[in-house]
Design a protein around this motif. Structure first.
Motif, PDB file in Angstrom:
ATOM      1  N   ASP A 245       5.339  18.503  -5.748  1.00  0.00           N
ATOM      2  CA  ASP A 245       4.000  18.884  -5.280  1.00  0.00           C
ATOM      3  C   ASP A 245       3.980  19.043  -3.762  1.00  0.00           C
ATOM      4  OD1 ASP A 245       2.854  19.048  -7.784  1.00  0.00           O
ATOM      5  OD2 ASP A 245       2.230  16.948  -7.814  1.00  0.00           O
ATOM      6  N   ALA A 246       4.671  18.153  -3.048  1.00  0.00           N
ATOM      7  CA  ALA A 246       4.678  18.234  -1.581  1.00  0.00           C
ATOM      8  C   ALA A 246       5.367  19.522  -1.118  1.00  0.00           C
ATOM      9  CB  ALA A 246       5.386  17.009  -1.000  1.00  0.00           C
TER      10      ALA A 246
ATOM     11  N   PRO B 147       0.840  -1.204   0.000  1.00  0.00           N
ATOM     12  CA  PRO B 147       0.000   0.000   0.000  1.00  0.00           C
ATOM     13  C   PRO B 147       0.871   1.248   0.000  1.00  0.00           C
ATOM     14  CG  PRO B 147      -0.005  -1.027   2.162  1.00  0.00           C
ATOM     15  CD  PRO B 147       0.769  -1.930   1.274  1.00  0.00           C
ATOM     16  N   MET B 148       0.404   2.289  -0.689  1.00  0.00           N
ATOM     17  CA  MET B 148       1.176   3.526  -0.725  1.00  0.00           C
ATOM     18  C   MET B 148       1.037   4.235   0.615  1.00  0.00           C
ATOM     19  SD  MET B 148       1.428   4.799  -4.450  1.00  0.00           S
ATOM     20  CE  MET B 148      -0.063   5.486  -5.087  1.00  0.00           C
ATOM     21  N   SER B 149       2.133   4.814   1.051  1.00  0.00           N
ATOM     22  CA  SER B 149       2.153   5.409   2.386  1.00  0.00           C
ATOM     23  C   SER B 149       2.408   6.900   2.312  1.00  0.00           C
ATOM     24  CB  SER B 149       3.255   4.758   3.220  1.00  0.00           C
ATOM     25  OG  SER B 149       3.099   3.359   3.218  1.00  0.00           O
ATOM     26  N   THR B 150       2.159   7.541   3.446  1.00  0.00           N
ATOM     27  CA  THR B 150       2.502   8.949   3.601  1.00  0.00           C
ATOM     28  C   THR B 150       3.892   9.033   4.221  1.00  0.00           C
ATOM     29  OG1 THR B 150       0.197   9.506   3.946  1.00  0.00           O
ATOM     30  CG2 THR B 150       1.810  11.084   4.731  1.00  0.00           C
TER      31      THR B 150
ATOM     32  N   PRO C 206       0.225   9.974  -0.537  1.00  0.00           N
ATOM     33  CA  PRO C 206       0.574   8.752  -1.281  1.00  0.00           C
ATOM     34  C   PRO C 206       0.721   9.027  -2.782  1.00  0.00           C
ATOM     35  CG  PRO C 206      -1.161   8.279   0.306  1.00  0.00           C
ATOM     36  CD  PRO C 206      -0.945   9.771   0.337  1.00  0.00           C
ATOM     37  N   GLY C 207       1.873   8.677  -3.317  1.00  0.00           N
ATOM     38  CA  GLY C 207       2.105   8.845  -4.749  1.00  0.00           C
ATOM     39  C   GLY C 207       2.476  10.262  -5.166  1.00  0.00           C
TER      40      GLY C 207
ATOM     41  N   THR D 239       9.327  10.560  -6.289  1.00  0.00           N
ATOM     42  CA  THR D 239       8.246  10.257  -5.356  1.00  0.00           C
ATOM     43  C   THR D 239       8.834   9.530  -4.151  1.00  0.00           C
ATOM     44  OG1 THR D 239       6.790   9.978  -7.265  1.00  0.00           O
ATOM     45  CG2 THR D 239       5.987   9.142  -5.169  1.00  0.00           C
ATOM     46  N   PRO D 240       8.604  10.047  -2.934  1.00  0.00           N
ATOM     47  CA  PRO D 240       9.189   9.406  -1.741  1.00  0.00           C
ATOM     48  C   PRO D 240       8.753   7.956  -1.596  1.00  0.00           C
ATOM     49  CG  PRO D 240       8.334  11.581  -1.189  1.00  0.00           C
ATOM     50  CD  PRO D 240       7.885  11.290  -2.591  1.00  0.00           C
TER      51      PRO D 240
END
Lengths: 103, 303
Positions: A27-28, A2-5, A21-22, A84-85
């Protein structure tokens, strides 16, 4: 998986933002403060959003070797719009490109 | 006689399939062929020639070359002599260097951009044909751009590049932007009756600022903006108007970060039209007439 924060930590001033996520680093970071990073093509071509990953893992998409050559990539440089982290990350911002037409 | 128009541009793509999808589904060009090297050829619905846009797979973004179409093979002889007489190295490319293209000249401009000059290209016809045509064809995709319009090239020495296009390739100048000392910042040059076919701006050598697709009017620009937004295409600025050229415009980025524009309006310049001058203190109004100031990306971002 699952994608995480993940937390994005700005080395210069210690501020942090949660990357959704993603979400790309671009953007962040712009969500935290639009003055942190310049808004260019956002497609990996122009290189104005380049920064260095000081700690942590990111997944990167295609970018132009004209602005991010392999030697820089090996030093941890990425284009924020194409990174993307994949863990909490710390980023080192680079000087903004100089625009000769703006005061 | 001479150069008729900007016949084409060849653009580097980081992800070829993403670019083909974008230029067909968003811009609305159609694919007319692919060669053994992987280059994909496209044209707008109102263009007769085989292609005006070539997409090439690359590990970098940017411009591979521009193509200038002359009226006859005699023009190739004329320009070879003229360029070589000025000390420019000119190569000859045999017919077939691109799909459908005849023999071509190949040379570099002072700004570090490669130029292909050709007289012949296979004509495949427009979507509406040449006999009692409708004004536009059914089934257009996305923006449905009819044709390529112009390109803006960056050059370290804008004056030198401008001189090259005017003195050696016989372009005329419609407008220019100058510093308070009168030094050239940018020039708008034409061979057709449009306000620019090629423009030059002081900037990083060999790089491209944008290339542009022609649209009819402000309504089409608005529709293009909707299509761009609906497809999550990254916008630089617009819709807006230029003071310089009076053009109506949107700037946005292709999937490799190459800047595109849709352009409408402008006016008809002629070889005897006095050059319109914009001064640096009015650069904001000249470039973005409504906003009256530059955004940061517009004069910083090149590929």
């Amino acid at each position: 998986m699952p994608m995480s924060t993940w937390k994005v930590h700005v080395q210069a001033d210690g501020r942090e933002v949660d990357a959704r996520p993603g979400e790309t680093l671009f953007d962040a970071l712009r969500r935290l403060d639009t003055s942190l990073i310049m808004r260019g093509c956002r497609n990996g071509g122009c290189g104005v959003c380049k920064l260095r990953i000081a700690a942590g893992q990111v997944e990167t998409g295609p970018s132009s070797e004209a602005v991010l050559p392999p030697a820089e990539r090996a030093q941890g440089m990425v284009l924020a719009c194409k990174a993307t982290p994949r863990s909490d990350v710390a980023v080192e911002l680079l000087p903004r490109p100089v625009n000769p037409f703006l005061p | 006689m001479g150069i008729m128009r900007l016949g084409g541009v060849k653009i580097r793509c980081l992800d070829l399939q993403a670019s083909v999808d974008y230029y067909t589904k968003v811009i609305g060009f159609e694919v007319t062929g692919q060669d053994k090297d992987g280059n994909v050829y496209l044209k707008g619905w109102d263009e007769f020639d085989h292609h005006s846009l070539t997409l090439t797979p690359s590990n970098r973004a940017g411009l591979e070359h521009i193509s200038l179409k002359v009226q006859s093979p005699d023009d190739l002889v004329f320009y070879r002599n003229k360029l070589e007489g000025a000390g420019v190295k000119v190569e000859t490319l045999p017919a077939g260097s691109e799909m459908g293209m005849g023999e071509a000249l190949w040379f570099e401009d002072p700004g570090g951009h490669w130029v292909k000059m050709y007289a012949e290209m296979e004509q495949v016809g427009t979507k509406v044909g040449a006999l009692n045509p409708d004004p536009w064809p059914p089934g257009l995709q996305g923006i449905g751009a009819p044709r390529l319009d112009h390109i803006l090239l960056a050059a370290e020495d804008a004056q030198k590049s401008t001189d090259f296009y005017m003195h050696l390739l016989d372009f005329w100048m419609s407008e220019r932007l100058v510093t308070k000392n009168g030094d050239l910042i940018a020039a708008w040059l034409f061979r057709t009756n449009t306000v620019h076919d090629i423009a030059i701006i002081a900037g990083p050598q060999g790089k491209m600022h944008h290339f542009s697709f022609l649209l009819d009017d402000w309504n089409e620009i608005r529709k293009a903006a909707d299509v761009i937004a609906m497809n999550d295409v990254k916008i630089d600025i617009g819709p807006t108007r230029h003071g310089i050229s009076r053009g109506l415009t949107i700037y946005f980025f292709d999937p490799s970060g190459n800047r595109n524009e849709t352009f409408a309006g402008g006016y008809m310049p002629f070889p005897d039209s006095p050059v319109i001058t914009w001064t640096e203190d009015e650069i904001g109004r000249g470039i973005f007439f409504f906003q009256r100031e530059l955004n940061e990306a517009f004069t910083t971002v090149f590929t």
